[in-house]
Enzyme design. Structure first.
Site: not given
Ligand code: DOR
Length: 441
Positions: A65, A181, A304
């Site tokens: 967020f 991750h 995600d």
């Molecule tokens: O694609 C992604 N974006 N994978 C992640 O692990 C982090 C996330 C981000 O915070 O933008």
């Protein structure tokens, strides 16, 4: 039942650990007080749910967020608005903000910003680093902490522990289930030259399935040596699913709606919008992930939700950041998969409420039972709607599913007994509170 309740949700089909049946739910003081026939009972308010299904509140255990530091993409209020509009009652938010959530003060700051400002309930993952490793036993049990999160492959932000020794140092300290991750940073570095300028189709070529599998194998082996519980986030390959089947004693598994819905063919149409880490891959992997879900290897669904502005996403690959929105579309996209026969509604409930409650030892949530928080995701399984960018309340205002028609739609979001969203309208103020965990009580 002569009792008087604050509110009765009546005539719905309640979907729960004991199956599905028509029932009323009486709520008092934000808690479920009675489940059964309440036709003769009094209540301050009766909410007629005829034709609707009441599910335990959907918990999304992986969202970004962006507050503090990156509020032009999202903030705790806008992200949580997207959550409740999409039927989500609680979120666990990620530590790759600025500053990073890696110490007590940063966590307390997030909890203070979120309390009575977020629309849904919340917890925050605390980033594990080389510097804070000795503090992890204390940090993971602080109020509002979901647990420790480690990036083994670099993504958005600066959090990274790429080597076995570093990960072992973390896992020798954690007692709660730590989230990872899992992409092998060493292999990602070696393969960076495979990225093709302005061609996001090269993203899964660079961050290939071997990088994911190799890292997950290393991670499980370290977890075994340390006797630690791990949660492997957003599994993106068929091979990891087969591997993890043999390691369910130490490892829990998350998958995302995008890895269950999109394939590498979609880069042609959607370009960098679906650039994500770990990447969306070819159909074989999508099928392997569904197989893992069918077989019960998958424990939870996380969106995600990783918003970036359209202007940022329009930069030519690889300058474009990885991530897409997802918290608002998790419920409708997955209900559409339920409609298509890809999973049962009961399995959806298992993945989005019972699953997170079991893995993360959430106190009083994740189940429709007397004494539990009255958190409900109320859905119309027969309603067909088209997902549009206009509907997305996230600050960045876009979804990769713009124009997609789905059957199955969130009608109401009820948090601790209060209707927060009903028929697409936000009702009342923002009363978000920290999720409580048994390990932190
Ligand atoms: O694609 C992604 N974006 N994978 C992640 O692990 C982090 C996330 C981000 O915070 O933008």
């Amino acid at each position: 039942m002569g009792q008087t309740f604050d509110r009765i949700f009546e005539n719905a089909i309640v979907v729960n650990h004991d199956g599905r049946a028509e029932r009323d739910i009486g709520v008092t003081g934000g808690k479920i007080a009675f489940i059964g026939n309440l036709a003769q009972s009094d209540a301050g308010e009766r909410v007629n749910c005829k034709g609707l299904h009441i599910l335990p509140g959907v918990i999304d255990s992986q969202v970004h967020f962006r507050e503090p530091g990156l509020e032009h993409k999202e903030d705790l209020q806008s992200g949580s608005l997207a959550a409740v509009m999409g039927g989500v009652t609680a979120v666990f938010e990620m530590p790759n903000t600025n500053p990073l959530t890696t110490n007590e003060a940063a966590l307390a700051d997030k909890v203070a910003r979120a309390t009575n400002r977020m629309h849904c309930d919340f917890a925050f993952w605390v980033g594990g680093t080389r510097e804070n490793v000795d503090d992890l036993p204390e940090l993971e049990r602080l109020p509002g902490a979901a647990g420790i999160k480690v990036f083994m492959g670099s993504s958005t932000g600066d959090l990274l522990i790429e080597d076995d020794e570093g990960v072992a140092a973390v896992l020798s300290k954690t007692r709660r289930r730590a989230a990872f991750h899992s992409e092998d940073e060493f292999r990602l570095r070696e393969r960076e030259h495979l990225r093709i300028e302005d061609d996001p189709r090269s993203h899964p070529v660079w961050r290939d399935e071997v990088a994911a599998l190799q890292c997950t194998e290393r991670l499980v082996s370290i977890a075994r040596k340390c006797g630690a519980r791990i949660h492997v986030l957003h599994i993106s390959t068929a091979e990891e699913m087969v591997f993890l089947q043999a390691h369910k004693d130490v490892a829990s598994v998350e998958v995302t709606p995008h890895h269950l819905t999109l394939t590498a063919d979609d880069y042609e149409r959607l370009g960098t919008l679906i650039q994500m880490n770990p990447p969306v891959r070819d159909k074989r992997h999508k099928e392997g992930i569904w197989q893992g879900l069918d077989q019960g290897i998958v424990d939870v669904l996380g969106s995600d939700h990783a918003p970036h502005t359209l202007a940022e996403k329009q930069k030519p690959y690889p300058a474009s950041p990885s991530g897409m929105t997802g918290v608002q579309t998790l419920v409708p996209m997955m209900l559409n998969h339920v409609r298509a026969g890809k999973l049962t509604l009961e399995r959806f409930v298992d993945l989005t409420s019972a699953g997170p409650a079991r893995l993360f030892q959430i106190a009083n949530k994740g189940r429709i039972a007397a004494g539990y928080d009255a958190d409900f995701t109320i859905v119309d399984l027969g309603r067909t709607e088209t997902i549009t960018n206009k509907w997305i309340t996230s600050k960045c205002g876009w979804t990769p599913y713009d124009g997609v028609s789905v059957t199955g739609w969130p009608i109401g979001t009820v948090i601790r007994g209060k209707r927060v969203m009903w028929e697409g309208e936000l009702i009342g103020g923002s009363n978000g509170a920290a999720v409580r965990f048994m390990e932190g009580l």
